[in-house]
Design an enzyme around this catalytic site. Structure first.
Site, PDB file in Angstrom:
ATOM      1  N   LYS A  43      -0.802 -85.601 -12.908  1.00  0.00           N
ATOM      2  CA  LYS A  43      -0.855 -85.607 -11.444  1.00  0.00           C
ATOM      3  C   LYS A  43      -1.959 -86.509 -10.922  1.00  0.00           C
ATOM      4  O   LYS A  43      -1.939 -86.921  -9.768  1.00  0.00           O
ATOM      5  CB  LYS A  43      -1.068 -84.183 -10.928  1.00  0.00           C
ATOM      6  CG  LYS A  43       0.076 -83.241 -11.264  1.00  0.00           C
ATOM      7  CD  LYS A  43      -0.208 -81.840 -10.739  1.00  0.00           C
ATOM      8  CE  LYS A  43       0.943 -80.884 -11.071  1.00  0.00           C
ATOM      9  NZ  LYS A  43       0.661 -79.508 -10.610  1.00  0.00           N
ATOM     10  N   PHE A  52      -8.820 -86.620 -23.524  1.00  0.00           N
ATOM     11  CA  PHE A  52      -9.569 -86.232 -24.733  1.00  0.00           C
ATOM     12  C   PHE A  52      -9.456 -84.733 -24.973  1.00  0.00           C
ATOM     13  O   PHE A  52      -9.196 -84.270 -26.089  1.00  0.00           O
ATOM     14  CB  PHE A  52     -11.030 -86.673 -24.569  1.00  0.00           C
ATOM     15  CG  PHE A  52     -12.014 -85.927 -25.427  1.00  0.00           C
ATOM     16  CD1 PHE A  52     -11.897 -85.904 -26.818  1.00  0.00           C
ATOM     17  CD2 PHE A  52     -13.083 -85.255 -24.851  1.00  0.00           C
ATOM     18  CE1 PHE A  52     -12.804 -85.214 -27.603  1.00  0.00           C
ATOM     19  CE2 PHE A  52     -13.997 -84.570 -25.632  1.00  0.00           C
ATOM     20  CZ  PHE A  52     -13.855 -84.537 -27.014  1.00  0.00           C
ATOM     21  N   ASP A 102      -7.070 -80.228 -27.731  1.00  0.00           N
ATOM     22  CA  ASP A 102      -6.663 -78.847 -27.469  1.00  0.00           C
ATOM     23  C   ASP A 102      -5.254 -78.591 -27.993  1.00  0.00           C
ATOM     24  O   ASP A 102      -4.981 -77.533 -28.575  1.00  0.00           O
ATOM     25  CB  ASP A 102      -6.716 -78.582 -25.963  1.00  0.00           C
ATOM     26  CG  ASP A 102      -6.465 -77.119 -25.634  1.00  0.00           C
ATOM     27  OD1 ASP A 102      -7.227 -76.266 -26.113  1.00  0.00           O
ATOM     28  OD2 ASP A 102      -5.494 -76.839 -24.905  1.00  0.00           O
ATOM     29  N   ASP A 133      -4.299 -75.772 -30.669  1.00  0.00           N
ATOM     30  CA  ASP A 133      -3.384 -74.698 -30.279  1.00  0.00           C
ATOM     31  C   ASP A 133      -2.010 -74.824 -30.912  1.00  0.00           C
ATOM     32  O   ASP A 133      -1.148 -73.984 -30.665  1.00  0.00           O
ATOM     33  CB  ASP A 133      -3.213 -74.686 -28.755  1.00  0.00           C
ATOM     34  CG  ASP A 133      -4.475 -74.247 -28.040  1.00  0.00           C
ATOM     35  OD1 ASP A 133      -5.388 -73.738 -28.717  1.00  0.00           O
ATOM     36  OD2 ASP A 133      -4.555 -74.434 -26.806  1.00  0.00           O
ATOM     37  N   ARG A 166       3.615 -81.568 -23.997  1.00  0.00           N
ATOM     38  CA  ARG A 166       2.613 -81.789 -22.961  1.00  0.00           C
ATOM     39  C   ARG A 166       3.201 -82.774 -21.959  1.00  0.00           C
ATOM     40  O   ARG A 166       3.667 -83.846 -22.329  1.00  0.00           O
ATOM     41  CB  ARG A 166       1.326 -82.339 -23.575  1.00  0.00           C
ATOM     42  CG  ARG A 166       0.287 -82.811 -22.572  1.00  0.00           C
ATOM     43  CD  ARG A 166      -0.378 -81.651 -21.874  1.00  0.00           C
ATOM     44  NE  ARG A 166      -1.162 -80.833 -22.786  1.00  0.00           N
ATOM     45  CZ  ARG A 166      -1.835 -79.726 -22.415  1.00  0.00           C
ATOM     46  NH1 ARG A 166      -1.781 -79.335 -21.144  1.00  0.00           N
ATOM     47  NH2 ARG A 166      -2.513 -79.020 -23.288  1.00  0.00           N
ATOM     48  N   ASP A 221     -12.476 -69.433 -25.126  1.00  0.00           N
ATOM     49  CA  ASP A 221     -11.041 -69.210 -25.015  1.00  0.00           C
ATOM     50  C   ASP A 221     -10.404 -69.055 -26.393  1.00  0.00           C
ATOM     51  O   ASP A 221      -9.554 -68.182 -26.608  1.00  0.00           O
ATOM     52  CB  ASP A 221     -10.411 -70.376 -24.257  1.00  0.00           C
ATOM     53  CG  ASP A 221      -8.960 -70.112 -23.889  1.00  0.00           C
ATOM     54  OD1 ASP A 221      -8.566 -68.935 -23.816  1.00  0.00           O
ATOM     55  OD2 ASP A 221      -8.216 -71.086 -23.672  1.00  0.00           O
ATOM     56  N   LYS A 235     -14.349 -73.975 -18.854  1.00  0.00           N
ATOM     57  CA  LYS A 235     -13.248 -74.773 -19.391  1.00  0.00           C
ATOM     58  C   LYS A 235     -12.546 -75.602 -18.315  1.00  0.00           C
ATOM     59  O   LYS A 235     -11.991 -76.662 -18.612  1.00  0.00           O
ATOM     60  CB  LYS A 235     -12.223 -73.866 -20.079  1.00  0.00           C
ATOM     61  CG  LYS A 235     -11.113 -74.633 -20.803  1.00  0.00           C
ATOM     62  CD  LYS A 235     -10.166 -73.699 -21.520  1.00  0.00           C
ATOM     63  CE  LYS A 235      -9.035 -74.491 -22.190  1.00  0.00           C
ATOM     64  NZ  LYS A 235      -8.083 -73.635 -22.898  1.00  0.00           N
ATOM     65  N   PHE A 294      -8.917 -71.457  -8.062  1.00  0.00           N
ATOM     66  CA  PHE A 294      -7.735 -72.244  -8.400  1.00  0.00           C
ATOM     67  C   PHE A 294      -7.058 -71.701  -9.658  1.00  0.00           C
ATOM     68  O   PHE A 294      -5.834 -71.552  -9.711  1.00  0.00           O
ATOM     69  CB  PHE A 294      -8.133 -73.709  -8.607  1.00  0.00           C
ATOM     70  CG  PHE A 294      -7.053 -74.554  -9.233  1.00  0.00           C
ATOM     71  CD1 PHE A 294      -5.983 -75.013  -8.482  1.00  0.00           C
ATOM     72  CD2 PHE A 294      -7.104 -74.886 -10.578  1.00  0.00           C
ATOM     73  CE1 PHE A 294      -4.997 -75.795  -9.060  1.00  0.00           C
ATOM     74  CE2 PHE A 294      -6.114 -75.666 -11.164  1.00  0.00           C
ATOM     75  CZ  PHE A 294      -5.064 -76.113 -10.404  1.00  0.00           C
ATOM     76  N   ASP A 348      -3.424 -69.925 -10.166  1.00  0.00           N
ATOM     77  CA  ASP A 348      -2.463 -70.433 -11.135  1.00  0.00           C
ATOM     78  C   ASP A 348      -1.981 -69.313 -12.058  1.00  0.00           C
ATOM     79  O   ASP A 348      -0.797 -69.233 -12.388  1.00  0.00           O
ATOM     80  CB  ASP A 348      -3.098 -71.554 -11.957  1.00  0.00           C
ATOM     81  CG  ASP A 348      -2.097 -72.233 -12.874  1.00  0.00           C
ATOM     82  OD1 ASP A 348      -1.231 -72.960 -12.364  1.00  0.00           O
ATOM     83  OD2 ASP A 348      -2.176 -72.008 -14.097  1.00  0.00           O
ATOM     84  N   ASP A 349      -2.900 -68.440 -12.461  1.00  0.00           N
ATOM     85  CA  ASP A 349      -2.514 -67.294 -13.290  1.00  0.00           C
ATOM     86  C   ASP A 349      -1.538 -66.400 -12.541  1.00  0.00           C
ATOM     87  O   ASP A 349      -0.550 -65.902 -13.105  1.00  0.00           O
ATOM     88  CB  ASP A 349      -3.754 -66.487 -13.683  1.00  0.00           C
ATOM     89  CG  ASP A 349      -4.637 -67.221 -14.675  1.00  0.00           C
ATOM     90  OD1 ASP A 349      -4.192 -68.242 -15.225  1.00  0.00           O
ATOM     91  OD2 ASP A 349      -5.778 -66.776 -14.891  1.00  0.00           O
TER      92      ASP A 349
END
Length: 1464
Positions: free
Chosen positions: A53, A93, A98, A102, A107, A169, A195, A244, A248-249
Site C-alpha cells: 500500500k 526486510f 518474518d 513463520d 505475501r 511475538d 513490532k 490501529f 485491525d484485530d
C-alpha cells in the site's frame, strides 16, 4: 477526485522508486558484481519492496509537506522519497525475514520470497541486503546534511525496537505450541508497540521532521517550558499505532470478507490478538476451557460467539471495542489539541494536521465497513450515518435507542424483503429528532421509529421510517419491566434484563395506535425518556394559536401514510440536446463525470449502394482488417486487469458465454444464396482495461452506414478496412463506418481475445446503414419484397467469414432505399430489450421515402452471469478475496441508431439542414410497437414502402417468414403495458450515419487539384474546413451537438467508370465530396465514447459511393437500479422542500480575492477557491453577470463550475482559468494592462458572495493590426499604456517584429530544407515570441546547426501573420488577386494594398524567393503554406455560409498561384 489524487500521488512516489532502484543497481554493478548477482539483486528489489500500500513511505512525503506548508520542490521530493522508500525497504526486510521465521505461504497475493523457486534460505541474506541498502542511500543523499547521523540512529533504533517486538511475538505464540497462559493484554500491547507502532507510525513522521529540520527542542512564547517535538510526536503516534492494530484485530475477528477484503485467520493462526486477550479477561472457567481446547485449532462457531460476547463486555454494556475506541479517540484528540503550533504560519514547529491526518484515516474504520454490531442480533450491522440519510439537514439526531417490536401484526412487521430472520423483521430503532426554526428560535421534537428495509444483497441494508410521533399534546412514552415469557415466541430470544417501551401519540385516528417495543439498553432508554420529557415541556410553552399542523409543519415531508414519500425516478431519458444548452437556457451546464464503466466495442458502417446488388467481398468494410489502424486510448484504467466485460471477459476469465456459443454454433450457419437463410454470426470478447474495479465490463458493437450502438459502460473498438487511423482526445467519441453502395457490415470488437483463428478482434454490435438499396419507381409506392435486404444480409454474414456463426441479426428497418441493420453476438442477445424501430420520409413532397431516415432504438443491460465472473476477475485484480461488485439488478443503457439519406446537389445545403431538423422531430419511437415473444425466428413485415424486421416474434410470424429467416432470435420481448413515445435524442448514445449528401464549398477544379497535389500537406484539413456539414455544425445550423472524428480518408463520392473519370477515379461530372458520414452524440453523465478509427474503403467498388466504417470503444455506466433509486432517495430527502425552508442557506468562501498574476498570450494560468456550506440547509448557487444579459465572466476568464447544489457542510473547489487566444488578445492589446473583475455567486435562500479577481495582462505583438505594430515606439511590452503609440506620420515602414524574424532567417548560416514545411517546436516558438515582445536579443546563434531553431523562427513568422486580426491581403482584393494572369499584373495589384501590408508582403515574399532558389515543388509547398496565412481563407469569418459573395471566390489554388508570381 480524492481517489484520483491519491492515485497520482502514489504514481509519483512509485516513479521515484524507479530512480532509487536504478541507483542501487548501478552501485551494485560498479562494485564488480557478476551479471548473475546483479539480476538476483534486481529481482530481490522488484519482488519485495514495491507492491504494497506504500502508506508508510508516502507518509514521509505528506508529513514533510504539512510541516513546510507547501508542495515539495523536485529536489526536495527526491530526498523525501529516499527516506520514504527507506521505510518501505525496512518493512521489506522485516517481511522477508518474518515470512521465513513463520513459514508463511503467501505475501501480498504472491508466494513469499523464500518460497520462490531457487531462493530458499538465501532469502535471509536478501533481507540483510534490503536493510543495508537503506544506509547506502542515506550516505549518498544525506551525508552532507547536519541531521545525517540522526537519520542513521533513528533507523537503527527503530529496527532494534521492531526486532524486540518480533521476539516477544515469536515466543508468545510459537507455531504448534498453543498456550493461552502466555497471552495477556499487557503483552499484546508490548508486541503491538514494538513490532508495529514504532516503524509504521513514529518512523515516517520522525524522518520527515528531521528532513524539515525540526529541532529536538524549542521554546514558544505561549508555552511555559521548552517543547520537545519528537517526544510529543512519539507520545501520540505510539498509542495511535496500538489503536490501529487493535482495530485491525477486531476487523479480522468481526468482519466478513465482503466488507474487509480478506478472510480473518487470527483465531486459527494462534495470534496474540486484542480480541482473544479481551475474551480471556472476561471468560468464565467453562468458557476458558473451550478457548484452550479450540484456539489455534479451528474457528468453531461456539468459540466465535463466546469471543464476541466477551469482547462486548459484561451485562450487555458496550465495554468492549467501542468503549476502547472512544476512549483512545478522546485521549488522542486531547493530546493533539494540546500541541502548540506557535504563531499562524510559523515554520520549524510541530503541526496538529500531521496527527489529525493519521487519526482521520483510522477512526471510525469499523463504522465505515459497517462491521460494528448493535442490538440483540450480532448479524445485523448498524451504521449511524444511515439514519442521517433519512433526515433533512436542518433536523438533528439527539438520541438513538435500539429495540424490538413486541407486536406480531402485519402492520408492524410488514413485508419489506427480510426473509427467514425474525430478529431482523422485528428490529426497530427509536430516534429522537429535534428541529429549530431559525426565525423564531422554537425547538420542536419528534420520535421517529425506523425499521430495516432489505434488498437482495446483505451489504445494502437500509432503514426506512416506520412511524412518526410528534412530541406535543397527549404524546407519552413510558417504560416498564418486561418479564421473560418462555411461552411467547416473539420474545424468547431477548436478553434477561429487558424493558417494555410504549409510545403513544395520544390520537384516536386509525394508524396512530400505541407502539410496544422492547429493549435491554437501560442507559440509552433513560436518555430518550429525559429528552422526550424536555421536548414535551417546550411544546407546552408554544402559544395555543399555533396549531400542531402549523408548528410541526417540518414533519410533513416525512409522513405520508406513516411513511416518507419519495417520487419515483422518471423512466424517460433527458433529451441529449438539453445537456448541451448554455447556462442562460438551462440554469446550469453538464460536466463529464467519472463513471463506473463497462467497456463495449462497436463497429458502424454506411454504404450508398446505388441500387446495386452485392457482387464483392465486403470483409474490409464489415470486419476491418490489418490495414485498419487502431488507436489504443489510455484512460487511467487499472493496469492490473485487462478489459473485462460482463458480456465477455476476454483473457482475464473464461468467456461466460462459451458454453452457450458452442451450443448455438452447431445450430446455425450462413448459406450464400439469394434468400437470407440465417441471422447468426460469430463474436468474441474484448479485453479493455477497467475504469473501476468494482463495476466494469466490456461490450463491442459494429455498424456500417447506420448509427452505432453503445451499451453499458464499456469500451468499444471497431476496425475499418482501408483507411487511416485516428487518435482522439475526446474519450466520448465513437467511431462509425459509412459505405455508399457495398453491403458490408462494419464490425466492432468486444474483446481483444478473438476467435481461435487469431484474426482481428471482434465487435459486440455491428450496425450497418444502407442507402439507395432500391431505386425502382414502384418501391416509392408499394413494395413487399425483402429480396434486396436478404441479399445484402447474406453478403454481410458472408463477409464475417468463420465468425458468422457467432452473430445473429437483432433488428432491421427499411424505408424504400434506406435500411438499418443491427447485428449482435448471440451470447449477448438476451441483454437487449425494448427494441423499437421507426422511419420517416422527407423526399418528394417532403414525405416520400426516396429521402428521409430510419432508426432503431435498443435497451442494453449486462448479463448477471458475467457479473459473477467479474467478481472472480476483480478478486485477482485487487488481491481481495470475495470481492463483490454489488450489482444485482443492472441498469439499462439506451442506444439509438439513425440512418438517413438527405437532399442532394451542392446548392441544397439549407434543405439538408432542414431535413435534419425535420427528421429529429418526426423520428419517434412508439413503445407499443414491439415484437412479441417467440422462441425462434426473426420477422420482416412490409407496409407499403416500409419494412420492419425485429426479433424475436410470434410463432405465427415465424411461420410466415420461416423460409426467409430460419434460426431466429431466442429472447422474448413483451409488449409495454403503458405506451410511451421517445424521440431519437432521448437516449444515452445516439449514432447518426448515412448518405448525408453534404458537399464541399469550393470549386470542382480546386477540390480535384488539392486531392491529387503533392504541395498541399494539409489538403484534407483544408477541404474539410469548407465541408458543408462541418460548416453547419460550426455555425450551429444542424448536427450541433454531434461529434465527428477528423477525416483522414479521401472523399467517398462520386466515383465513375471508364474514361469519364479523373486520375483518382472520381466522376468528372460530379465534384468529389464526403457525402457518407458517421456522427455520434452522447450523455457525459452516463457514457464515454472513444472513436478508434474512421475509414473509407475504396477497394469496394460496387457503387459510385465508397463505404465508410468507424470503430468505437464505449464506456457505459454500470450501475444497480435499486442502488440508484436508493441514492436518489437519499439525495431527495436532503433537498426536499428546499424552496419552503425558512432558514437561510449559509456558505463561505476560502478567498474573496484572487490575484491571477501576469496573464500572457496563449499561456494557461489557473487559480482556485473553495465554496463551502455550513449550517443545516442545502445551498443552490450560480454565477451571475455584473450587468443584465451580460456575460458571466470576462472573455479571458472561465470557471470549472458555474452552478451547483451543495448539501450541508459540503464544499466545492472552483478553478478559475485565464487564457488569452488570438481573438481575446486583439481586444486586450487595445486596453489597459490591469484586468480586474468581480464575480457574483448568487445563492438561493442566502446572501450573494463576491470574488474580486485581478490580473495583469502582458502585451504581445501577436494579434495586433499591422498599422498598429508600425506605430509602436519600441517593444510592445515596454509600453506604459495601450495608447502609447507614435503618430501616423512617424510610423515605421513595416513592423519591427516581422523584420526581426525575417532578418534572423536571412542571416541563418545553415538553413533547413524543412523551413515552413515541418512543424515548429511550440516551446521554442513561445520563447521567440517572448523575445519579440520584450525586445531582448534572441538567444539563438545564426550559425546553429540544430534544424529545429530556424524551423521555429519560420513557425513564429507564420503564427504572427496568422494572428493578425485583419488579412494581409484585404478581403476586397481577393477576387482581383486570383484573376491576375502574369507576374506584372500581380505586382500592379500591390498598389491597392495598404502601405504597411505592401512592405510586409514584399519583405516576406522576397525572403521566400531566396528560400525556394528555383525549386518549383518547394515553391509550391511554401506558397501553399502561406496561402491561408496571407489570405485567411481558413478563418471562419471568411468562410461563413452567410457571406456567399466572398465564399464563391475562395480558391486556394488561385491564392497559391498569386503567391507563386512573387517567390518563383
Amino acid at each position: 477526485m480524492a481517489s484520483t489524487d491519491k492515485a497520482a500521488r502514489r504514481a509519483k512516489f512509485e516513479g521515484a522508486w524507479n530512480a532509487i532502484r536504478d541507483e542501487l543497481l548501478t552501485h551494485f554493478k560498479s562494485c564488480g558484481m557478476p551479471q548473475e548477482a546483479q539480476e538476483w539483486y534486481s529481482r530481490n528489489l522488484d519482488y519485495n519492496v514495491p507492491g504494497g500500500k506504500l502508506n508508510r513511505g508516502m507518509s514521509v512525503i505528506d508529513t514533510a509537506e504539512i510541516l513546510l506548508g507547501r508542495k515539495l520542490s523536485d529536489e526536495e521530493y527526491l530526498q523525501a522519497a529516499v527516506l520514504g522508500w527507506g521505510v518501505e525497504m525496512l518493512q521489506a526486510f522485516f517481511l522477508v525475514s518474518d515470512d521465513l521465521m513463520d513459514s508463511s505461504i503467501t505475501r501480498r497475493g504472491q508466494p513469499c520470497w523464500y518460497r520462490v523457486p531457487k531462493i530458499g534460505f538465501i532469502a535471509m541474506n536478501d533481507s540483510f541486503m534490503l536493510e543495508a541498502a537503506i544506509y547506502h542511500l542515506l550516505k549518498v543523499h544525506f551525508k552532507k546534511e547536519p541531521y545525517y547521523i540522526d537519520l542513521i540512529e533513528l533507523f537503527h533504533e527503530v529496527t532494534y525496537q521492531t526486532e524486540m517486538g518480533q521476539l516477544i511475538d515469536l515466543i508468545t505464540a510459537p507455531e504448534n505450541d498453543i498456550d493461552l497462559n502466555r497471552f495477556s493484554l499487557k503483552k499484546h500491547s508490548l508486541i503491538v508497540i514494538y513490532k508495529t507502532a514504532f516503524y509504521s507510525f513514529y518512523l515516517p513522521v520522525a524522518l520527515a521532521m528531521l528532513f524539515c529540520r525540526i529541532p529536538t527542542s524549542y521554546s514558544l512564547p505561549s508555552s511555559p517550558k521548552p517543547i520537545e517535538p519528537y517526544e510529543v510526536a512519539k507520545e501520540i503516534l505510539i498509542p495511535l499505532g496500538e489503536y490501529f492494530q487493535v482495530q485491525d484485530d477486531f476487523l479480522d475477528f468481526s468482519g466478513v470478507p465482503a466488507q474487509i477484503g480478506k478472510v480473518g485467520t487470527d483465531i486459527v493462526d494462534n495470534k496474540c490478538s486484542w480480541c482473544i486477550n479481551t475474551a480471556l479477561a472476561y471468560a468464565t472457567p467453562a468458557q476458558r476451557k473451550i478457548l484452550d481446547e479450540n484456539y489455534g485449532v479451528k474457528p468453531t462457531e461456539e468459540e466465535k460467539e463466546i469471543a464476541k460476547k466477551m469482547a462486548a463486555g459484561k451485562n450487555g454494556e458496550e465495554q468492549g471495542y467501542l468503549e476502547y475506541e472512544e476512549g483512545v479517540f478522546q485521549k488522542l484528540n486531547e493530546m493533539i489539541d494540546n500541541i502548540d503550533e506557535g504563531a499562524q504560519g510559523q515554520q520549524g514547529v510541530l503541526k496538529k494536521q500531521i496527527f489529525i491526518s493519521f487519526l482521520g484515516k483510522i477512526y471510525l474504520g469499523i463504522y465505515c465497513f459497517g462491521i460494528f454490531q448493535f442490538g440483540f442480533d450480532n448479524n445485523i450491522p448498524y451504521h449511524h450515518d444511515s439514519i442521517k440519510l433519512l433526515l433533512r439537514p436542518s433536523d438533528e439526531i439527539k438520541f438513538v435507542l435500539e429495540c424490538f417490536s413486541l407486536s406480531s401484526s402485519n402492520d408492524d412487521t410488514s413485508q419489506n424483503g427480510s426473509k427467514g430472520h425474525p430478529n431482523l423483521q422485528r428490529q426497530r430503532i427509536v430516534v429522537v429528532i429535534t428541529h429549530k426554526e431559525e426565525n423564531h428560535g422554537w425547538e420542536e421534537g419528534s420520535v421517529f421509529v425506523l425499521k430495516r428495509k432489505l434488498f437482495s444483497s446483505s451489504t445494502s441494508d437500509q432503514l426506512e421510517i416506520h412511524r412518526v410521533f410528534p412530541v406535543y399534546g397527549e404524546f407519552t412514552i413510558t417504560m416498564a419491566q418486561l418479564p421473560q415469557d418462555s411461552n411467547n415466541p416473539q420474545v424468547t430470544d431477548l436478553p434477561r434484563s429487558r424493558f417494555k417501551v410504549t409510545i403513544d401519540s395520544g390520537q384516536t385516528l386509525v394508524g396512530s395506535e400505541p407502539l410496544d417495543l422492547a429493549t435491554d439498553n437501560i442507559s440509552a432508554l433513560k436518555d430518550v425518556l429525559a429528552e422526550c420529557r424536555r421536548l414535551k415541556e417546550l411544546s407546552e410553552i408554544v402559544p395555543e394559536v399555533n396549531s400542531p399542523t402549523q408548528t410541526y409543519s417540518w414533519l410533513a415531508s416525512y409522513a405520508t401514510n406513516n411513511n416518507i414519500f419519495i417520487p419515483s425516478l422518471p423512466s424517460s431519458f433527458p433529451d441529449l440536446r438539453d445537456l448541451y444548452q448554455p447556462l442562460s437556457k438551462t440554469n446550469g451546464h453538464i460536466q463529464e463525470r467519472e463513471i463506473n464503466a463497462e467497456e463495449e466495442d462497436l463497429r458502424l458502417g454506411t454504404f450508398n449502394v446505388n441500387g446495386k446488388m452485392p457482387t464483392q467481398d465486403l470483409a474490409a468494410w464489415v470486419r476491418g482488417g490489418t490495414t485498419t489502424a487502431r488507436i489504443e486510448s489510455s484512460n487511467g484504467f487499472l493496469p492490473a486487469v485487462k478489459a473485462i466485460s460482463p458480456l465477455s471477459l476476454g483473457e482475464v476469465v473464461k468467456d461466460p458465454f462459451d458454453s452457450q456459443r458452442d451450443g448455438e454454433a452447431t445450430r446455425s450457419n450462413v448459406k450464400s444464396t439469394s434468400a437470407f437463410s440465417t441471422t447468426s454470426y460469430s463474436s468474441t470478447t474484448s479485453t479493455s482495461a477497467l475504469r473501476d474495479p468494482s463495476t466494469a465490463s466490456t461490450f463491442s458493437v459494429a455498424q456500417p452506414n447506420h448509427t452505432a450502438f453503445t451499451p453499458l459502460p464499456t469500451t468499444v473498438t471497431t476496425n475499418a478496412p482501408v483507411t487511416s487511423s485516428i487518435s482522439s482526445s475526446d474519450p466520448s467519441e465513437t467511431f462509425v463506418s459509412t459505405i455508399p453502395e457495398s453491403p458490408e457490415v462494419p464490425t466492432i470488437p468486444i474483446s481483444k481475445n478473438s476467435d481461435p483463428t487469431g484474426s482481428e478482434p471482434d465487435f459486440d454490435i455491428l450496425v450497418l446503414g444502407f442507402e439507395e438499396l432500391d431505386l425502382s419507381t414502384e418501391a416509392l409506392l408499394y413494395s413487399t419484397s425483402t429480396a434486396r435486404e436478404d441479399a445484402w444480409t447474406v453478403a454481410v454474414f458472408a463477409a464475417l467469414g468463420e465468425k458468422a456463426e457467432m452473430y445473429e441479426k437483432l433488428a432491421s428497418k427499411q424505408l424504400v432505399g434506406m435500411l438499418v441493420m443491427v447485428i449482435v453476438k448471440k451470447s449477448l442477445r438476451s441483454c437487449f430489450s425494448n427494441i423499437m424501430t421507426t422511419s420517416v420520409g422527407a423526399g418528394i413532397l417532403g414525405l416520400m421515402g426516396n429521402k428521409g431516415g430510419t432508426a432503431v432504438r435498443l435497451t442494453f443491460s449486462p448479463p448477471t452471469s458475467s457479473l459473477e465472473d467479474l467478481d472472480s476477475a476483480l478478486n485477482v485484480a485487487s488481491s481481495i478475496e470475495h470481492f463483490q461488485h454489488g450489482i444485482e439488478n443492472p441498469g439499462p443503457t439506451v442506444l439509438t441508431f439513425v440512418v438517413s439519406h438527405l437532399a442532394a446537389f451542392d446548392e441544397m445545403v439549407a434543405k439538408r439542414n432542414t431535413d435534419f431538423h425535420e427528421l429529429s422531430k418526426r423520428l419517434v419511437f412508439d413503445s407499443s410497437i414491439l415484437a412479441t415473444s417467440a422462441s425462434a425466428g426473426s420477422v420482416s413485415t412490409t407496409n407499403s414502402s416500409q419494412r420492419n424486421s425485429v426479433g424475436p416474434v410470434s410463432s405465427q410470424a415465424v411461420e410466415d417468414t420461416s423460409s426467409a429467416m430460419p434460426g431466429g432470435l431466442a429472447v422474448s420481448q413483451a409488449l409495454i403495458s403503458v405506451p410511451e413515445k421517445f424521440g431519437v435524442f432521448e437516449s444515452d448514445i445516439l449514432f447518426w450515419i448515412g448518405d448525408l449528401n453534404y458537399r464541399i464549398n469550393i470549386s470542382d477544379a480546386d477540390v480535384r487539384e488539392l486531392l491529387s497535389s503533392e504541395s498541399w500537406k494539409d489538403k484534407l484539413e483544408i477541404l474539410t474546413h469548407f465541408d458543408q456539414l462541418k460548416t453547419s455544425i460550426r455555425e450551429k445550423k444542424a448536427f450541433e451537438i454531434f461529434h465527428e472524428h477528423d477525416i483522414h480518408h479521401l472523399p467517398t463520392y462520386r466515383f465513375g467508370g471508364g474514361i469519364a473519370t479523373d486520375s483518382l477515379g472520381y466522376d468528372v461530372k460530379r465534384k468529389p465530396a464526403w457525402t457518407d458520414r458517421i456522427l455520434h452524440a452522447y450523455s457525459p453523465l452516463t457514457t464515454k465514447v472513444n472513436q478508434s478509427s474512421y475509414s473509407g474503403h475504396p477497394e469496394i467498388t460496387i457503387s459510385d459511393h465508397r463505404p465508410v466504417s468507424a470503430d468505437f470503444q464505449v464506456d457505459v455506466d454500470l450501475f444497480d437500479k435499486d442502488q440508484l433509486h436508493t441514492t436518489a432517495t437519499n439525495l431527495f430527502r436532503q433537498v426536499q422542500g428546499l424552496e419552503d425552508l425558512q432558514e437561510r442557506a449559509k456558505a463561505k468562501l476560502s478567498h474573496t480575492s484572487i490575484d491571477m498574476g501576469d496573464i500572457c498570450y496563449k499561456r494557461k494560468k489557473t487559480a482556485s477557491f473553495t465554496f463551502q456550506t455550513y449550517g443545516k440547509v442545502p445551498l443552490s448557487f450560480r454565477f451571475l453577470p455584473i450587468e443584465m444579459h451580460g456575460e458571466l465572466f470576462p472573455s479571458w476568464l472561465s470557471a470549472s463550475h458555474t452552478t451547483g447544489l451543495l448539501l450541508p457542510n459540503e464544499r466545492i473547489e472552483i478553478v478559475l482559468t485565464a487564457f488569452v487566444d488570438n481573438a481575446i488578445a486583439s481586444r486586450l492589446n487595445l486596453g489597459p494592462r490591469d484586468l480586474n473583475c468581480t464575480l457574483i455567486i448568487h445563492t438561493l435562500m442566502g446572501k450573494d458572495h463576491f470574488v474580486a479577481v485581478t490580473a495583469k495582462y502582458q502585451y504581445t505583438c501577436f494579434a495586433n493590426k499591422l498599422s498598429r505594430l508600425t506605430q509602436l515606439p519600441g517593444p510592445i511590452r515596454a509600453m506604459k499604456s495601450h495608447n502609447d503609440l507614435l503618430g501616423e506620420s512617424k510610423a515605421i515602414n513595416a513592423p519591427r517584429e516581422i523584420m526581426r524574424l525575417v532578418n534572423w532567417l536571412m542571416s541563418c548560416v545553415h538553413p533547413t530544407e524543412d523551413l515552413f514545411i515541418a512543424e515548429a517546436d511550440p516551446e521554442i516558438v513561445d520563447d521567440i515570441r517572448e523575445h519579440l515582445d520584450t525586445g531582448n536579443e534572441f538567444p539563438y546563434s545564426h550559425d546553429t546547426r540544430e534544424p529545429s531553431i530556424p524551423i521555429a523562427f519560420g513557425g513564429a513568422l507564420v503564427e504572427l501573420l496568422t494572428s493578425l486580426p485583419e488579412y494581409v491581403v484585404p478581403k476586397e482584393l481577393h477576387g482581383r488577386c486570383v484573376a491576375v494572369t502574369d507576374r506584372d499584373e500581380a505586382f500592379e495589384t500591390l498598389d491597392a494594398f495598404p502601405p504597411e501590408a505592401v512592405n510586409v508582403w514584399i519583405s516576406v515574399t522576397a525572403f521566400l524567393h531566396y528560400v525556394v532558389q528555383g525549386s518549383s515543388l518547394r515553391a509550391k509547398k511554401i506558397a501553399a503554406t502561406f496561402a491561408p496565412v496571407f489570405f485567411g481563407f481558413l478563418r471562419d469569418d471568411l468562410t461563413s455560409s452567410s457571406d456567399n459573395t466572398t465564399a464563391s471566390v475562395i480558391t486556394p489554388l488561385g491564392y497559391q498561384k498569386f503567391i507563386m508570381y512573387f517567390i518563383q
